[in-house]
Scaffold this active site. Structure first.
Site, PDB file in Angstrom:
ATOM      1  N   HIS A 105      -7.841  -4.776  -1.807  1.00 25.40           N
ATOM      2  CA  HIS A 105      -6.621  -4.115  -1.343  1.00 25.40           C
ATOM      3  C   HIS A 105      -5.897  -5.022  -0.354  1.00 25.40           C
ATOM      4  O   HIS A 105      -5.897  -4.807   0.847  1.00 25.40           O
ATOM      5  CB  HIS A 105      -6.975  -2.784  -0.694  1.00 25.40           C
ATOM      6  N   ASP A 109      -9.583  -4.164  -6.185  1.00 25.23           N
ATOM      7  CA  ASP A 109      -9.106  -3.067  -5.354  1.00 25.23           C
ATOM      8  C   ASP A 109      -9.688  -1.759  -5.874  1.00 25.23           C
ATOM      9  O   ASP A 109      -9.097  -1.093  -6.731  1.00 25.23           O
ATOM     10  CB  ASP A 109      -7.575  -3.024  -5.377  1.00 25.23           C
ATOM     11  N   SER A 119       0.844  -1.196   0.000  1.00 25.26           N
ATOM     12  CA  SER A 119       0.000   0.000   0.000  1.00 25.26           C
ATOM     13  C   SER A 119       0.884   1.254   0.000  1.00 25.26           C
ATOM     14  O   SER A 119       1.726   1.401  -0.890  1.00 25.26           O
ATOM     15  CB  SER A 119      -0.959  -0.052   1.193  1.00 25.26           C
TER      16      SER A 119
END
Length: 234
Positions: free
Chosen positions: A214, A186, A31
């Site tokens: 995600h 995502d 991320s």
């Protein structure tokens, strides 16, 4: 509390590397960590043996505006509440409004902003699990610090403006073997960013986990395999 910027984080990573006596290493991130990993590699390409990145983001303004505003098209009711709680001023980006509130001297203002940010975080990662949508992402104990930290970097374009942006400096890491792992579902960070990186990095591979958002176990397994492969090539 004094909040750092991306350059200071890169400097901290270098301090760790030197303290451990490491010459070159495989750098990984997930991320926001993928943005930091690539920014570090672009500044110190001679120190990076390979990159292994999951749930890929470059924290560009376009990406931040999507995750805070554009994705509201998928969750209009929840986004409307998120937007109203921002109390943004004319011409102010939503993320900037939250960043402003989260440094307020008024504890009640900070707490209300943190709670609204916390709820929104859970909304845009809930595509596969709608039952978690009304739950907090972090919870009361840490949500103010988390929200302030996120908005600090997001409202400042990750402190990588213009020609310092990750996508503007891909030439510095074109030679580095790079593994990109991303979830098809995502919606927080669509696969477009991972694809753009893959197209701009000749030594990269891109794995798309079709059933995940995600993050997720399939992506984690792919990242672990990549780390093992990169380490074994050393």
């Amino acid at each position: 509390m004094t909040w750092q910027n991306t350059q200071q984080l890169i400097d901290d990573i270098e301090v760790v590397r030197m303290a451990l006596g490491i010459d070159t290493w495989v750098v990984t991130g997930i991320s926001w960590g993928t943005t930091l990993a690539m920014a570090y590699a672009q500044q110190h390409p001679e120190r990076v043996r390979a990159l292994a990145l999951m749930a890929v983001t470059t924290t560009s303004r376009r990406e931040v505006d999507w995750i805070t505003e554009g994705v509201g098209r998928l969750f209009p009711a929840e986004w409307d509440a998120f937007n109203r709680a921002s109390h943004r001023r004319p011409g102010e980006r939503l993320v900037e409004a939250y960043a402003r509130q989260l440094v307020s001297q008024d504890a009640a203002v900070r707490e209300a902003a943190a709670a609204a940010w916390d709820r929104w975080e859970n909304v845009h990662v809930s595509l596969d699990h709608p039952e978690i949508r009304d739950q907090g992402h972090i919870g009361p104990a840490r949500r103010e610090e988390f929200a302030r930290l996120v908005t600090h970097y997001w409202s400042n374009d990750a402190f990588l403006p213009g020609d310092q942006a990750v996508l503007a400096r891909l030439d510095r890491i074109r030679h580095i073997p790079t593994t990109l792992v991303h979830g098809r579902r995502d919606v927080s960070g669509p696969a477009e960013t991972a694809w753009r990186l893959h197209k701009g990095l000749p030594e990269s591979t891109l794995t798309i986990a079709e059933r995940e958002g995600h993050g997720g176990p399939e992506q984690s397994e792919a990242l672990t395999r990549a780390l093992d492969q990169h380490a074994n090539r050393a």
